[in-house]
Write a protein that holds these residues in place. Structure first.
Motif, PDB file in Angstrom:
ATOM      1  N   ASN A 295      22.938  13.240  36.706  1.00 40.05           N
ATOM      2  CA  ASN A 295      21.738  13.965  36.289  1.00 40.05           C
ATOM      3  C   ASN A 295      21.345  15.012  37.318  1.00 40.05           C
ATOM      4  O   ASN A 295      20.966  16.126  36.955  1.00 40.05           O
ATOM      5  CB  ASN A 295      20.573  12.995  36.060  1.00 40.05           C
ATOM      6  N   GLU A 296      21.430  14.663  38.606  1.00 41.10           N
ATOM      7  CA  GLU A 296      21.110  15.617  39.665  1.00 41.10           C
ATOM      8  C   GLU A 296      22.078  16.792  39.627  1.00 41.10           C
ATOM      9  O   GLU A 296      21.681  17.938  39.802  1.00 41.10           O
ATOM     10  CB  GLU A 296      21.164  14.940  41.030  1.00 41.10           C
ATOM     11  N   ASP A 297      23.363  16.514  39.401  1.00 44.61           N
ATOM     12  CA  ASP A 297      24.358  17.578  39.327  1.00 44.61           C
ATOM     13  C   ASP A 297      24.095  18.486  38.132  1.00 44.61           C
ATOM     14  O   ASP A 297      24.226  19.706  38.242  1.00 44.61           O
ATOM     15  CB  ASP A 297      25.772  17.000  39.256  1.00 44.61           C
ATOM     16  N   ASP A 298      23.736  17.904  36.992  1.00 41.11           N
ATOM     17  CA  ASP A 298      23.423  18.715  35.810  1.00 41.11           C
ATOM     18  C   ASP A 298      22.233  19.636  36.088  1.00 41.11           C
ATOM     19  O   ASP A 298      22.257  20.816  35.723  1.00 41.11           O
ATOM     20  CB  ASP A 298      23.113  17.831  34.601  1.00 41.11           C
ATOM     21  N   GLU A 299      21.215  19.102  36.748  1.00 44.76           N
ATOM     22  CA  GLU A 299      20.045  19.915  37.090  1.00 44.76           C
ATOM     23  C   GLU A 299      20.422  21.012  38.077  1.00 44.76           C
ATOM     24  O   GLU A 299      19.960  22.147  37.959  1.00 44.76           O
ATOM     25  CB  GLU A 299      18.934  19.040  37.683  1.00 44.76           C
ATOM     26  N   LEU A 300      21.263  20.681  39.042  1.00 53.78           N
ATOM     27  CA  LEU A 300      21.711  21.647  40.027  1.00 53.78           C
ATOM     28  C   LEU A 300      22.488  22.779  39.362  1.00 53.78           C
ATOM     29  O   LEU A 300      22.272  23.958  39.660  1.00 53.78           O
ATOM     30  CB  LEU A 300      22.572  20.950  41.084  1.00 53.78           C
ATOM     31  N   ILE A 301      23.363  22.430  38.443  1.00 53.83           N
ATOM     32  CA  ILE A 301      24.154  23.429  37.721  1.00 53.83           C
ATOM     33  C   ILE A 301      23.237  24.340  36.906  1.00 53.83           C
ATOM     34  O   ILE A 301      23.399  25.560  36.914  1.00 53.83           O
ATOM     35  CB  ILE A 301      25.214  22.741  36.834  1.00 53.83           C
ATOM     36  N   GLU A 302      22.261  23.744  36.221  1.00 50.63           N
ATOM     37  CA  GLU A 302      21.314  24.547  35.439  1.00 50.63           C
ATOM     38  C   GLU A 302      20.519  25.495  36.329  1.00 50.63           C
ATOM     39  O   GLU A 302      20.338  26.671  35.998  1.00 50.63           O
ATOM     40  CB  GLU A 302      20.351  23.634  34.679  1.00 50.63           C
ATOM     41  N   ASP A 303      20.036  24.990  37.465  1.00 54.15           N
ATOM     42  CA  ASP A 303      19.264  25.820  38.394  1.00 54.15           C
ATOM     43  C   ASP A 303      20.111  26.957  38.956  1.00 54.15           C
ATOM     44  O   ASP A 303      19.649  28.095  39.059  1.00 54.15           O
ATOM     45  CB  ASP A 303      18.700  24.980  39.540  1.00 54.15           C
ATOM     46  N   ALA A 304      21.347  26.645  39.310  1.00 54.96           N
ATOM     47  CA  ALA A 304      22.238  27.670  39.853  1.00 54.96           C
ATOM     48  C   ALA A 304      22.577  28.713  38.788  1.00 54.96           C
ATOM     49  O   ALA A 304      22.628  29.914  39.089  1.00 54.96           O
ATOM     50  CB  ALA A 304      23.508  27.027  40.387  1.00 54.96           C
ATOM     51  N   ALA A 305      22.780  28.276  37.560  1.00 51.42           N
ATOM     52  CA  ALA A 305      23.079  29.213  36.469  1.00 51.42           C
ATOM     53  C   ALA A 305      21.898  30.157  36.242  1.00 51.42           C
ATOM     54  O   ALA A 305      22.086  31.371  36.079  1.00 51.42           O
ATOM     55  CB  ALA A 305      23.408  28.453  35.194  1.00 51.42           C
ATOM     56  N   GLU A 306      20.686  29.613  36.247  1.00 51.66           N
ATOM     57  CA  GLU A 306      19.494  30.453  36.089  1.00 51.66           C
ATOM     58  C   GLU A 306      19.376  31.450  37.230  1.00 51.66           C
ATOM     59  O   GLU A 306      19.012  32.609  37.021  1.00 51.66           O
ATOM     60  CB  GLU A 306      18.237  29.585  36.034  1.00 51.66           C
ATOM     61  N   LEU A 307      19.682  30.994  38.432  1.00 52.16           N
ATOM     62  CA  LEU A 307      19.621  31.863  39.603  1.00 52.16           C
ATOM     63  C   LEU A 307      20.609  33.020  39.476  1.00 52.16           C
ATOM     64  O   LEU A 307      20.269  34.174  39.746  1.00 52.16           O
ATOM     65  CB  LEU A 307      19.916  31.044  40.858  1.00 52.16           C
ATOM     66  N   LEU A 308      21.825  32.717  39.030  1.00 49.39           N
ATOM     67  CA  LEU A 308      22.831  33.770  38.856  1.00 49.39           C
ATOM     68  C   LEU A 308      22.430  34.752  37.764  1.00 49.39           C
ATOM     69  O   LEU A 308      22.581  35.961  37.912  1.00 49.39           O
ATOM     70  CB  LEU A 308      24.190  33.156  38.531  1.00 49.39           C
ATOM     71  N   LYS A 309      21.902  34.216  36.663  1.00 46.66           N
ATOM     72  CA  LYS A 309      21.506  35.077  35.542  1.00 46.66           C
ATOM     73  C   LYS A 309      20.301  35.947  35.881  1.00 46.66           C
ATOM     74  O   LYS A 309      20.157  37.036  35.336  1.00 46.66           O
ATOM     75  CB  LYS A 309      21.214  34.231  34.308  1.00 46.66           C
ATOM     76  N   SER A 310      19.445  35.472  36.791  1.00 44.86           N
ATOM     77  CA  SER A 310      18.236  36.225  37.144  1.00 44.86           C
ATOM     78  C   SER A 310      18.541  37.457  37.988  1.00 44.86           C
ATOM     79  O   SER A 310      17.732  38.366  38.061  1.00 44.86           O
ATOM     80  CB  SER A 310      17.251  35.324  37.906  1.00 44.86           C
ATOM     81  N   GLY A 311      19.701  37.467  38.624  1.00 44.50           N
ATOM     82  CA  GLY A 311      20.054  38.597  39.474  1.00 44.50           C
ATOM     83  C   GLY A 311      19.563  38.450  40.903  1.00 44.50           C
ATOM     84  O   GLY A 311      19.837  39.301  41.749  1.00 44.50           O
ATOM     85  N   VAL A 312      18.843  37.370  41.213  1.00 43.19           N
ATOM     86  CA  VAL A 312      18.352  37.128  42.570  1.00 43.19           C
ATOM     87  C   VAL A 312      19.527  36.822  43.492  1.00 43.19           C
ATOM     88  O   VAL A 312      19.554  37.235  44.634  1.00 43.19           O
ATOM     89  CB  VAL A 312      17.347  35.945  42.584  1.00 43.19           C
ATOM     90  N   PHE A 313      20.490  36.120  42.957  1.00 44.49           N
ATOM     91  CA  PHE A 313      21.668  35.720  43.709  1.00 44.49           C
ATOM     92  C   PHE A 313      22.760  36.748  43.500  1.00 44.49           C
ATOM     93  O   PHE A 313      23.063  37.118  42.364  1.00 44.49           O
ATOM     94  CB  PHE A 313      22.123  34.350  43.206  1.00 44.49           C
ATOM     95  N   LYS A 314      23.359  37.215  44.578  1.00 46.56           N
ATOM     96  CA  LYS A 314      24.439  38.197  44.462  1.00 46.56           C
ATOM     97  C   LYS A 314      25.696  37.514  43.951  1.00 46.56           C
ATOM     98  O   LYS A 314      26.102  36.481  44.456  1.00 46.56           O
ATOM     99  CB  LYS A 314      24.716  38.842  45.814  1.00 46.56           C
ATOM    100  N   ASN A 315      26.300  38.113  42.961  1.00 44.93           N
ATOM    101  CA  ASN A 315      27.502  37.559  42.346  1.00 44.93           C
ATOM    102  C   ASN A 315      28.762  38.261  42.845  1.00 44.93           C
ATOM    103  O   ASN A 315      29.827  38.107  42.289  1.00 44.93           O
ATOM    104  CB  ASN A 315      27.394  37.682  40.824  1.00 44.93           C
ATOM    105  N   ASP A 316      28.626  39.039  43.922  1.00 39.71           N
ATOM    106  CA  ASP A 316      29.775  39.802  44.410  1.00 39.71           C
ATOM    107  C   ASP A 316      30.214  39.362  45.804  1.00 39.71           C
ATOM    108  O   ASP A 316      30.851  40.110  46.525  1.00 39.71           O
ATOM    109  CB  ASP A 316      29.451  41.294  44.409  1.00 39.71           C
ATOM    110  N   LEU A 317      29.880  38.145  46.188  1.00 38.70           N
ATOM    111  CA  LEU A 317      30.217  37.631  47.504  1.00 38.70           C
ATOM    112  C   LEU A 317      31.553  36.908  47.482  1.00 38.70           C
ATOM    113  O   LEU A 317      32.044  36.531  46.428  1.00 38.70           O
ATOM    114  CB  LEU A 317      29.128  36.655  47.969  1.00 38.70           C
ATOM    115  N   ASN A 318      32.116  36.685  48.665  1.00 36.86           N
ATOM    116  CA  ASN A 318      33.318  35.861  48.723  1.00 36.86           C
ATOM    117  C   ASN A 318      32.914  34.390  48.630  1.00 36.86           C
ATOM    118  O   ASN A 318      31.736  34.056  48.596  1.00 36.86           O
ATOM    119  CB  ASN A 318      34.148  36.164  49.974  1.00 36.86           C
ATOM    120  N   LEU A 319      33.886  33.505  48.575  1.00 38.60           N
ATOM    121  CA  LEU A 319      33.619  32.089  48.359  1.00 38.60           C
ATOM    122  C   LEU A 319      32.760  31.495  49.468  1.00 38.60           C
ATOM    123  O   LEU A 319      31.796  30.778  49.203  1.00 38.60           O
ATOM    124  CB  LEU A 319      34.931  31.312  48.229  1.00 38.60           C
TER     125      LEU A 319
END
Length: 80
Positions: A9-33
Motif C-alpha cells: 500500500n505504501e509503494d502504491d501511494e508512493l508511485i501515485e505521488d511520484a506520478a503526480e509530481l512528474l505530471k505536474s512539471g515540478v519534477f524535471k524529467n530530463d535528468l540522468n538516473l
C-alpha cells in the motif's frame, strides 16, 4: 503478512505521488538516473534502492519517459 500488505500500500501511494509530481512539471524529467533517484530520495525520504525501484516502475508504466534513464536502468538491471 500485514507488514507485506502495508508495504504494498505504501509503494502504491508512493508511485501515485511520484506520478503526480512528474505530471505536474515540478519534477524535471530530463535528468540522468542518479539525479532522478536523488530527487526521489529527497522528496519522499526514501533510500537508493527504493528510489531505483520507483524509477523503474514509473518507466515501465510509461510515466517516466527519458531515454537517458531508460538506458541507465537497463545497464543497472543487466549488472544484477
Amino acid at each position: 503478512m500485514a507488514d507485506k500488505q502495508t508495504n504494498i500500500n505504501e509503494d502504491d501511494e508512493l508511485i501515485e505521488d511520484a506520478a503526480e509530481l512528474l505530471k505536474s512539471g515540478v519534477f524535471k524529467n530530463d535528468l540522468n538516473l542518479r539525479k532522478t533517484i536523488t530527487m526521489f530520495q529527497r522528496r519522499f525520504r526514501i533510500g537508493w534502492h527504493r528510489g531505483f525501484n520507483l524509477a523503474n516502475v514509473l518507466r515501465d508504466r510509461g510515466i517516466l519517459v527519458n531515454p537517458i534513464v531508460d538506458e541507465e536502468i537497463s545497464e543497472e538491471m543487466s549488472n544484477l
